[in-house]
Design an enzyme around this catalytic site. Structure first.
Site, PDB file in Angstrom:
ATOM      1  N   GLU A 289       0.848  -1.199   0.000  1.00 29.85           N
ATOM      2  CA  GLU A 289       0.000   0.000   0.000  1.00 29.85           C
ATOM      3  C   GLU A 289       0.880   1.244   0.000  1.00 29.85           C
ATOM      4  O   GLU A 289       1.986   1.231   0.538  1.00 29.85           O
ATOM      5  CB  GLU A 289      -0.903  -0.034   1.249  1.00 29.85           C
ATOM      6  CG  GLU A 289      -1.847   1.120   1.403  1.00 29.85           C
ATOM      7  CD  GLU A 289      -2.907   1.211   0.309  1.00 29.85           C
ATOM      8  OE1 GLU A 289      -2.543   1.576  -0.822  1.00 29.85           O
ATOM      9  OE2 GLU A 289      -4.074   0.962   0.607  1.00 29.85           O
ATOM     10  N   ASP A 290       0.377   2.314  -0.609  1.00 29.94           N
ATOM     11  CA  ASP A 290       1.139   3.560  -0.614  1.00 29.94           C
ATOM     12  C   ASP A 290       1.061   4.268   0.738  1.00 29.94           C
ATOM     13  O   ASP A 290       2.062   4.719   1.263  1.00 29.94           O
ATOM     14  CB  ASP A 290       0.694   4.496  -1.746  1.00 29.94           C
ATOM     15  CG  ASP A 290      -0.786   4.861  -1.703  1.00 29.94           C
ATOM     16  OD1 ASP A 290      -1.558   4.244  -0.929  1.00 29.94           O
ATOM     17  OD2 ASP A 290      -1.194   5.749  -2.463  1.00 29.94           O
TER      18      ASP A 290
ATOM     19  N   ASP B 175      -3.810   5.746   6.352  1.00 28.82           N
ATOM     20  CA  ASP B 175      -4.132   6.852   7.254  1.00 28.82           C
ATOM     21  C   ASP B 175      -5.193   6.429   8.259  1.00 28.82           C
ATOM     22  O   ASP B 175      -4.868   6.084   9.374  1.00 28.82           O
ATOM     23  CB  ASP B 175      -4.428   8.163   6.525  1.00 28.82           C
ATOM     24  CG  ASP B 175      -5.383   8.030   5.360  1.00 28.82           C
ATOM     25  OD1 ASP B 175      -6.270   7.163   5.372  1.00 28.82           O
ATOM     26  OD2 ASP B 175      -5.247   8.831   4.428  1.00 28.82           O
TER      27      ASP B 175
ATOM     28  N   PHE C 112      -1.535  16.504   4.060  1.00 26.14           N
ATOM     29  CA  PHE C 112      -1.901  16.028   2.730  1.00 26.14           C
ATOM     30  C   PHE C 112      -0.669  16.085   1.844  1.00 26.14           C
ATOM     31  O   PHE C 112       0.011  17.099   1.768  1.00 26.14           O
ATOM     32  CB  PHE C 112      -3.041  16.848   2.122  1.00 26.14           C
ATOM     33  CG  PHE C 112      -3.516  16.254   0.828  1.00 26.14           C
ATOM     34  CD1 PHE C 112      -4.249  15.079   0.816  1.00 26.14           C
ATOM     35  CD2 PHE C 112      -3.195  16.841  -0.382  1.00 26.14           C
ATOM     36  CE1 PHE C 112      -4.658  14.495  -0.382  1.00 26.14           C
ATOM     37  CE2 PHE C 112      -3.600  16.266  -1.583  1.00 26.14           C
ATOM     38  CZ  PHE C 112      -4.331  15.098  -1.575  1.00 26.14           C
TER      39      PHE C 112
ATOM     40  N   ARG D 267       1.157  12.246  -9.262  1.00 27.47           N
ATOM     41  CA  ARG D 267       1.714  10.907  -9.017  1.00 27.47           C
ATOM     42  C   ARG D 267       3.117  10.753  -9.604  1.00 27.47           C
ATOM     43  O   ARG D 267       3.892   9.923  -9.146  1.00 27.47           O
ATOM     44  CB  ARG D 267       0.828   9.824  -9.638  1.00 27.47           C
ATOM     45  CG  ARG D 267      -0.528   9.670  -9.018  1.00 27.47           C
ATOM     46  CD  ARG D 267      -1.230   8.443  -9.598  1.00 27.47           C
ATOM     47  NE  ARG D 267      -2.645   8.403  -9.303  1.00 27.47           N
ATOM     48  CZ  ARG D 267      -3.167   7.965  -8.167  1.00 27.47           C
ATOM     49  NH1 ARG D 267      -2.392   7.547  -7.203  1.00 27.47           N
ATOM     50  NH2 ARG D 267      -4.474   7.955  -8.003  1.00 27.47           N
TER      51      ARG D 267
END
Length: 178
Positions: free
Chosen positions: A102-103, A106, A155, A168
């Site tokens: 997973e990137d 959160d 963010f 990205r």
């Protein structure tokens, strides 16, 4: 580039590509050590984890396989709270060692949903490898064995992570500038 503009937001570099790759190498080394002889199936969560997955897999030296799953829970800069499985898992997971790649984790709600889904397919064991973890934002308890970095609840974009589909492509990670 120290700062970038994406749509209506300005971002500044917070984690360089060199720092990212150093931590990706560390995570790969841990996986190579811990999962030797287990032929793991890496499940990369698209779209965000594509860069992390590519760099991680270049450093995995044990026999393994890779597949991709796509889940959606974000819109703009915040989670919609609704998690939709867009592309499913086609492999037989019975008695397999699974590594979810997973990137970012959160709230953990997306990961929890994915773990529940995979758990119904009788894997032998499930591990989580995440490039980034926001520990202060977690809403569920997760065992993230292979976390490259913990970050604050900011963010971010770059290195696969996006803002409404943009950003990205940057090799560094950028944090929004208020």
């Amino acid at each position: 580039m120290d700062t970038i503009q994406i749509k209506d937001k300005k971002f500044a570099v917070s984690i360089t590509e060199q720092e990212i790759l150093r931590e990706v190498t560390r995570v790969a080394n841990e996986i190579n050590r811990d999962l030797a002889g287990k032929n793991p199936l890496f499940l990369s969560v698209l779209n965000g984890s594509f860069m992390f997955t590519a760099d991680l897999m270049k450093r995995i030296t044990i026999p393994c396989e890779i597949s991709f799953v796509k889940l959606a829970s974000y819109q703009g800069v915040s989670s919609t709270g609704v998690i939709k499985e867009v592309i499913g898992i086609n492999e037989d997971l019975t008695d397999r060692t699974i590594v979810i790649v997973e990137d970012i984790v959160d709230t953990g709600l997306t990961m929890q949903r994915l773990l529940e889904n995979i758990g119904t397919r009788n894997p032998k064991e499930i591990h989580i490898a995440s490039l980034l973890v926001k520990p202060d934002k977690l809403k569920v308890a997760l065992n993230i064995e292979y976390a490259a970095m913990n970050i604050p609840n900011d963010f971010i974009v770059g290195y696969g992570l996006d803002y409404d589909g943009f950003g990205r492509n940057y090799p560094d990670i950028y944090t929004v500038v208020e």
